[in-house]
Design an enzyme around this catalytic site. Structure first.
Site, PDB file in Angstrom:
ATOM      1  N   LYS A  41      30.542 -31.634 -28.889  1.00  0.00           N
ATOM      2  CA  LYS A  41      31.523 -32.671 -29.141  1.00  0.00           C
ATOM      3  C   LYS A  41      32.833 -32.338 -28.446  1.00  0.00           C
ATOM      4  CE  LYS A  41      29.568 -33.173 -33.742  1.00  0.00           C
ATOM      5  NZ  LYS A  41      29.676 -32.657 -35.123  1.00  0.00           N
ATOM      6  N   GLY A  42      33.011 -31.028 -28.185  1.00  0.00           N
ATOM      7  CA  GLY A  42      34.317 -30.545 -27.730  1.00  0.00           C
ATOM      8  C   GLY A  42      34.837 -31.172 -26.450  1.00  0.00           C
ATOM      9  N   GLU A  97      33.455 -29.744 -19.781  1.00  0.00           N
ATOM     10  CA  GLU A  97      33.401 -28.855 -20.950  1.00  0.00           C
ATOM     11  C   GLU A  97      34.791 -28.649 -21.532  1.00  0.00           C
ATOM     12  OE1 GLU A  97      32.157 -27.233 -23.247  1.00  0.00           O
ATOM     13  OE2 GLU A  97      30.161 -26.482 -22.810  1.00  0.00           O
ATOM     14  N   ASP A  98      34.804 -28.278 -22.792  1.00  0.00           N
ATOM     15  CA  ASP A  98      36.081 -27.944 -23.418  1.00  0.00           C
ATOM     16  C   ASP A  98      36.536 -26.545 -23.013  1.00  0.00           C
ATOM     17  OD1 ASP A  98      33.985 -26.728 -24.804  1.00  0.00           O
ATOM     18  OD2 ASP A  98      34.568 -27.473 -26.773  1.00  0.00           O
ATOM     19  N   ASP A 101      33.594 -19.619 -22.310  1.00  0.00           N
ATOM     20  CA  ASP A 101      33.894 -18.382 -23.021  1.00  0.00           C
ATOM     21  C   ASP A 101      32.997 -17.294 -22.425  1.00  0.00           C
ATOM     22  OD1 ASP A 101      35.064 -16.916 -25.188  1.00  0.00           O
ATOM     23  OD2 ASP A 101      33.305 -17.294 -26.417  1.00  0.00           O
ATOM     24  N   PHE A 150      41.078 -17.296 -30.290  1.00  0.00           N
ATOM     25  CA  PHE A 150      40.267 -18.432 -30.737  1.00  0.00           C
ATOM     26  C   PHE A 150      41.185 -19.644 -30.838  1.00  0.00           C
ATOM     27  CE2 PHE A 150      37.708 -21.206 -33.315  1.00  0.00           C
ATOM     28  CZ  PHE A 150      36.470 -21.031 -32.725  1.00  0.00           C
ATOM     29  N   VAL A 151      40.845 -20.683 -30.094  1.00  0.00           N
ATOM     30  CA  VAL A 151      41.731 -21.846 -30.022  1.00  0.00           C
ATOM     31  C   VAL A 151      41.072 -23.112 -30.568  1.00  0.00           C
ATOM     32  CG1 VAL A 151      43.140 -20.992 -28.105  1.00  0.00           C
ATOM     33  CG2 VAL A 151      41.015 -22.229 -27.614  1.00  0.00           C
ATOM     34  N   ASP A 157      37.042 -27.048 -32.147  1.00  0.00           N
ATOM     35  CA  ASP A 157      37.098 -26.952 -33.608  1.00  0.00           C
ATOM     36  C   ASP A 157      37.053 -25.522 -34.117  1.00  0.00           C
ATOM     37  OD1 ASP A 157      34.230 -26.636 -32.901  1.00  0.00           O
ATOM     38  OD2 ASP A 157      33.971 -26.566 -35.072  1.00  0.00           O
TER      39      ASP A 157
END
Ligand code: IMP
Ligand code: MG
Length: 174
Positions: A41-42, A97-98, A101, A150-151, A157
């Site tokens: 969903k990001g 993509e959001d 990582d 962590f954002v 989310d």
């Protein structure tokens, strides 16, 4: 435990950067059409804002994947929860993509999409945490490189919360 959110990137900074990426993509794909594949969903908030700033013809599709693993760590074993509606043959695909990582999810996903016969596949991510990379992934368009924090916000989310924040914030526990 209650968490606190500290602003890392403001809405204005993000808007400005998305406009720049939109301009870049419009130039790079001049005379062509782009097919944006949003990873749910990001990636959805970023994709909508970016698509509005691309001036070549755009089509969009959505895919949802779940990577087995804990809440904050991906395993790289990816399961397709919702596949694309349309085939990729003969399209110029840009995966939206959001955040990248470890790179595990993307590496798997890009291989899978490339096997479907597109003209080419590029990767565009709003955020990149290069310090966390485990699997090498080539990112073609990056909004911001960020530290290993962590954002949340702008689609990202923490436990399904904070996706709707119009800025990017760091989650702090104290
Ligand atoms: P990767 O396979 O480790 O690159 O995982 C990428 C996915 O993990 C992203 O698409 C996010 O869904 C999630 N993720 C990684 N870092 C963060 C973060 O800082 N905040 C929220 N989600 C994150
Ligand atoms: Mg994601």
């Amino acid at each position: 435990m209650a968490e606190r959110i500290e602003v890392l990137l403001t809405e204005e900074e993000i808007d400005k950067r998305i406009q720049e990426i939109g301009n870049q993509i419009s130039q790079d794909y001049a005379g062509k059409q782009v097919h944006l594949v949003c990873v749910l969903k990001g990636g959805s908030f970023f994709m909508c804002e970016l698509a509005k700033r691309i001036t070549v013809p755009v089509s969009i599709d959505f895919m949802s994947v779940s990577s087995y693993g804990g809440d904050t760590e991906s395993s790289g074993v990816v399961r397709i929860v919702k596949d694309l509606d349309e085939p990729l043959a003969d399209r110029h695909v840009i995966v939206i993509e959001d955040i990248v990582d470890s790179g595990r999810t993307l590496s798997y996903l890009l291989d899978m999409l490339r096997s479907r016969g597109p003209l080419d596949v590029r990767l565009c991510t709003l955020l990149d945490k290069p310090d966390r990379r485990v699997v090498d992934v080539k990112v073609d368009y990056t909004g911001f490189e960020i530290p290993d924090e962590f954002v949340v916000g702008y689609g990202l989310d923490y436990d399904q919360k904070y996706r709707n924040l119009p800025y990017i914030g760091m989650v702090k526990f104290d």
